[in-house]
Design a protein around this motif. Structure first.
Motif, mmCIF file in Angstrom:
data_model
loop_
_atom_site.group_PDB
_atom_site.id
_atom_site.type_symbol
_atom_site.label_atom_id
_atom_site.label_comp_id
_atom_site.label_asym_id
_atom_site.label_seq_id
_atom_site.Cartn_x
_atom_site.Cartn_y
_atom_site.Cartn_z
ATOM 1 N N LEU A 33 30.688 13.441 -38.728
ATOM 2 C CA LEU A 33 30.184 12.102 -39.031
ATOM 3 C C LEU A 33 29.090 11.705 -38.041
ATOM 4 C CD1 LEU A 33 30.357 9.417 -40.580
ATOM 5 C CD2 LEU A 33 32.175 8.720 -39.001
ATOM 6 N N VAL A 34 29.297 12.046 -36.771
ATOM 7 C CA VAL A 34 28.289 11.748 -35.758
ATOM 8 C C VAL A 34 26.989 12.481 -36.072
ATOM 9 C CG1 VAL A 34 27.703 12.017 -33.315
ATOM 10 C CG2 VAL A 34 29.991 11.245 -33.969
ATOM 11 N N ARG A 35 27.089 13.765 -36.428
ATOM 12 C CA ARG A 35 25.884 14.546 -36.775
ATOM 13 C C ARG A 35 25.194 13.959 -38.009
ATOM 14 N NH1 ARG A 35 29.104 19.290 -35.580
ATOM 15 N NH2 ARG A 35 28.359 20.303 -33.659
ATOM 16 N N GLU A 36 25.998 13.540 -38.978
ATOM 17 C CA GLU A 36 25.431 13.006 -40.214
ATOM 18 C C GLU A 36 24.625 11.732 -39.958
ATOM 19 O OE1 GLU A 36 27.039 11.119 -44.431
ATOM 20 O OE2 GLU A 36 28.365 12.377 -43.209
ATOM 21 N N GLN A 37 25.095 10.886 -39.015
ATOM 22 C CA GLN A 37 24.414 9.626 -38.730
ATOM 23 C C GLN A 37 23.265 9.800 -37.742
ATOM 24 O OE1 GLN A 37 25.835 8.225 -41.393
ATOM 25 N NE2 GLN A 37 25.824 6.278 -40.320
ATOM 26 N N THR A 38 23.167 10.968 -37.097
ATOM 27 C CA THR A 38 22.110 11.205 -36.107
ATOM 28 C C THR A 38 20.802 11.533 -36.799
ATOM 29 O OG1 THR A 38 23.728 12.003 -34.497
ATOM 30 C CG2 THR A 38 21.443 12.626 -34.140
ATOM 31 N N HIS A 39 19.705 11.111 -36.211
ATOM 32 C CA HIS A 39 18.365 11.406 -36.749
ATOM 33 C C HIS A 39 18.193 12.925 -36.844
ATOM 34 C CE1 HIS A 39 13.993 11.556 -37.100
ATOM 35 N NE2 HIS A 39 14.004 10.259 -37.364
ATOM 36 N N PRO A 40 17.640 13.424 -37.949
ATOM 37 C CA PRO A 40 17.515 14.890 -38.113
ATOM 38 C C PRO A 40 16.803 15.578 -36.951
ATOM 39 C CG PRO A 40 17.036 13.780 -40.183
ATOM 40 C CD PRO A 40 17.208 12.699 -39.156
ATOM 41 N N ASP A 41 15.806 14.905 -36.357
ATOM 42 C CA ASP A 41 15.069 15.531 -35.252
ATOM 43 C C ASP A 41 15.878 15.595 -33.961
ATOM 44 O OD1 ASP A 41 12.974 15.802 -36.974
ATOM 45 O OD2 ASP A 41 11.882 14.035 -36.268
ATOM 46 N N ASP A 42 16.990 14.870 -33.887
ATOM 47 C CA ASP A 42 17.785 14.814 -32.656
ATOM 48 C C ASP A 42 19.144 15.498 -32.793
ATOM 49 O OD1 ASP A 42 15.726 13.376 -31.619
ATOM 50 O OD2 ASP A 42 16.728 11.435 -31.642
ATOM 51 N N ARG A 43 19.415 16.122 -33.931
ATOM 52 C CA ARG A 43 20.734 16.713 -34.127
ATOM 53 C C ARG A 43 20.981 17.897 -33.199
ATOM 54 N NH1 ARG A 43 20.917 16.220 -40.764
ATOM 55 N NH2 ARG A 43 21.289 13.948 -40.781
ATOM 56 N N HIS A 44 19.911 18.539 -32.768
ATOM 57 C CA HIS A 44 20.102 19.654 -31.829
ATOM 58 C C HIS A 44 20.636 19.144 -30.487
ATOM 59 C CE1 HIS A 44 16.198 18.044 -30.603
ATOM 60 N NE2 HIS A 44 16.347 18.673 -29.469
ATOM 61 N N LEU A 45 20.354 17.869 -30.155
ATOM 62 C CA LEU A 45 20.884 17.298 -28.920
ATOM 63 C C LEU A 45 22.404 17.149 -28.993
ATOM 64 C CD1 LEU A 45 18.183 14.528 -28.314
ATOM 65 C CD2 LEU A 45 18.317 16.794 -27.268
ATOM 66 N N ILE A 46 22.917 16.813 -30.170
ATOM 67 C CA ILE A 46 24.372 16.721 -30.356
ATOM 68 C C ILE A 46 24.995 18.098 -30.159
ATOM 69 C CG2 ILE A 46 26.206 16.110 -31.968
ATOM 70 C CD1 ILE A 46 24.614 13.734 -31.024
ATOM 71 N N THR A 47 24.336 19.123 -30.683
ATOM 72 C CA THR A 47 24.840 20.490 -30.512
ATOM 73 C C THR A 47 24.880 20.877 -29.040
ATOM 74 O OG1 THR A 47 23.967 21.104 -32.689
ATOM 75 C CG2 THR A 47 24.489 22.892 -31.162
ATOM 76 N N LEU A 48 23.822 20.544 -28.296
ATOM 77 C CA LEU A 48 23.783 20.848 -26.865
ATOM 78 C C LEU A 48 24.897 20.115 -26.114
ATOM 79 C CD1 LEU A 48 19.923 20.747 -26.170
ATOM 80 C CD2 LEU A 48 21.393 22.764 -26.332
#
Length: 489
Positions: free
Chosen positions: A165-180
């Protein structure tokens, strides 16, 4: 104290029960401990009266037990006496336990109320400050958050939080930051900090700042406690401040160009005069009985070179006057300082100031906006010139000197502007780069503040250096392009 009708009915029922027990105990010949039933009265009193009322009820029941014993037994007989003692003891013990239970219940109620108020206060504070709390387990991704976190992410309060859910709501350009950040948590790093954007279904973009700290380690499981802040308002304010600073810097550049009008006119007039001279020479070579085409061609080449020179001067002036976004490109500070010196040379000559440019060899390029950095250098030179004029306007020319030097300090390229003015006191040096602080009678106090904001934005540092003799030295340092690229990666 006001009592509800149901409480009044219970109180009346207790009185009737008490009288019934007393009547049976005092006026019947039952050979049992009837008075023990007063325990029921004491227990019922806890739901009707406060602590004091329960105590009085217990005392009254004990007294009625003794009175009933006195009415029915005129002699001290062991068996009835034992039943009376047992009854009184049971009433006393029940009264004490009931009062202790009431105390415990009241304490629990107060703690529950305090917890409820604390939760309500925390929820209100989080909503006002747009800050939420959460708990995260890694690996596995179990996530728990407060109601404010759900509001920040734009989901329902009853929706179960998950990493997906967090990834889904995150801006597509910033989703790699969630992964990190997830990978950092899986390694058990002590602190995780993240700034990213949310892109909500209604198109709203939010800027959030998350920070989490390792709270517990259970085998291979890491548990983090953290806070999530909605910093959209702060980001918007920062953007507005940046635009205001850019507008103010542009206004300062235009004002500086006005002060340098004489120098600019001289700088432009030189190549134009050379064009005129070479043009006349070219005509003379062509008007000869036998035209000298070689000399004419050389004159035309000089005309083209001087035209390019005038064009470059105009281009630099237009660049200083333009209003646009900063452009970060690799720059040679030596070339930039040479161009800047050309713009102010006439002004310095008019003020009888000797100008020296001492460039260190083989300086690495820096990454920055040429217009903004040129503005910094021009401002420092103009300040140095005005300081010298204010100190000794009639001093000999050799004593009126400005030196601009460069050097390489580690990965930083430093530019220092030194003058022979009155110098700076320790108090002045400490406040020199504050907005609206000035050492000049007619100064606005914004020039050096703008210089500081420009240098800071380039990842550098500007400061006043101590000097052994008279005068002052202002230096700024910028990271080399290679160092800036390394830090960015």
């Amino acid at each position: 104290m006001f009592q509800s009708p149901s409480s009044n009915l219970r109180a009346a029922g207790m009185v009737l029960l008490t009288l019934a027990i007393f009547a049976i105990d005092a006026f019947t010949a039952l050979d049992i401990a009837i008075a023990v039933l007063y325990v029921v009265v004491v227990l019922c009193a806890t739901s009707v009266w406060p602590r004091r009322g329960v105590l009085l009820t217990g005392v009254a029941c004990a007294m009625l037990t003794v009175v009933a014993f006195a009415l029915t037994h005129h002699e001290l007989v062991s068996s009835p006496m034992a039943r009376c003692v047992v009854s009184v003891a049971a009433i006393a013990i029940t009264t004490l336990l009931a009062m202790a239970g009431m105390d415990a219940t009241e304490s629990l109620r107060q703690r529950s109320e305090s917890l409820r108020l604390s939760e309500a206060f925390l929820a209100s504070t989080q909503r006002i400050s747009r800050t939420s709390s959460f708990r995260f387990q890694a690996p596995g991704g179990a996530l728990y958050w407060s109601d404010e976190a759900a509001r920040i992410f734009g989901v329902g309060l009853d929706q179960t939080p998950t990493l997906d859910l967090v990834r889904e709501q995150t801006h597509p350009d910033d989703r790699h930051l969630i992964t990190l950040a997830t990978e950092q948590a899986a390694r058990g790093e002590p602190t995780i900090e993240l700034r990213h954007r949310l892109c909500l279904p209604d198109g709203v973009i939010k800027h959030v700042h998350m920070i989490a700290r390792l709270a517990a380690v259970r085998g291979s499981q890491f548990e983090y406690l953290g806070a999530l802040m909605d910093v959209s308002a702060a980001h918007a304010a920062s953007e507005a401040l940046h635009r205001t600073q850019a507008q103010l810097a542009h206004a300062t550049r235009v004002t500086t160009l006005g002060e340098l009008a004489a120098s600019i006119a001289h700088e432009v007039n030189q190549p134009l005069a050379a064009v005129s001279t070479n043009g006349n020479a070219c005509l003379r070579w062509l008007n000869r009985p036998q035209p000298d085409l070689l000399e004419a061609r050389l004159a035309l080449d000089r005309i083209l070179a001087d035209t390019c020179r005038a064009s470059e001067v105009i281009k630099r002036i237009r660049a200083l006057a333009r209003k646009g976004e900063a452009q970060r490109l690799p720059l040679d500070l030596g070339t930039l300082l040479h161009d800047t010196a050309a713009l102010v040379q006439r002004e310095l000559s008019n003020h009888r100031i000797v100008f020296e440019l001492r460039l260190a060899p083989k300086l690495p390029p820096v990454e920055g906006d040429a217009v903004q950095l040129q503005q910094v250098v021009i401002n420092l030179l103009m300040n140095a010139m005005q300081a010298i004029d204010g100190a000794a306007p009639d001093a000999p020319r050799r004593a009126r000197r400005i030196v601009v030097g460069t050097r390489l300090d580690g990965g930083q390229v430093e530019v220092a502007v030194s003058d022979t003015g009155p110098g700076l006191s320790e108090a002045q040096a400490g406040r020199l780069f504050e907005a609206f602080y000035t050492t000049k009678a007619d100064g606005m106090g914004m020039g050096l503040a703008i210089c500081r904001s420009i240098v800071d934005a380039h990842g550098g540092r500007i400061r006043a250096l101590p000097t052994a003799g008279p005068g002052a030295t202002i230096a700024f340092s910028l990271p080399s392009a290679a160092l800036a690229a390394k830090v960015a990666s």
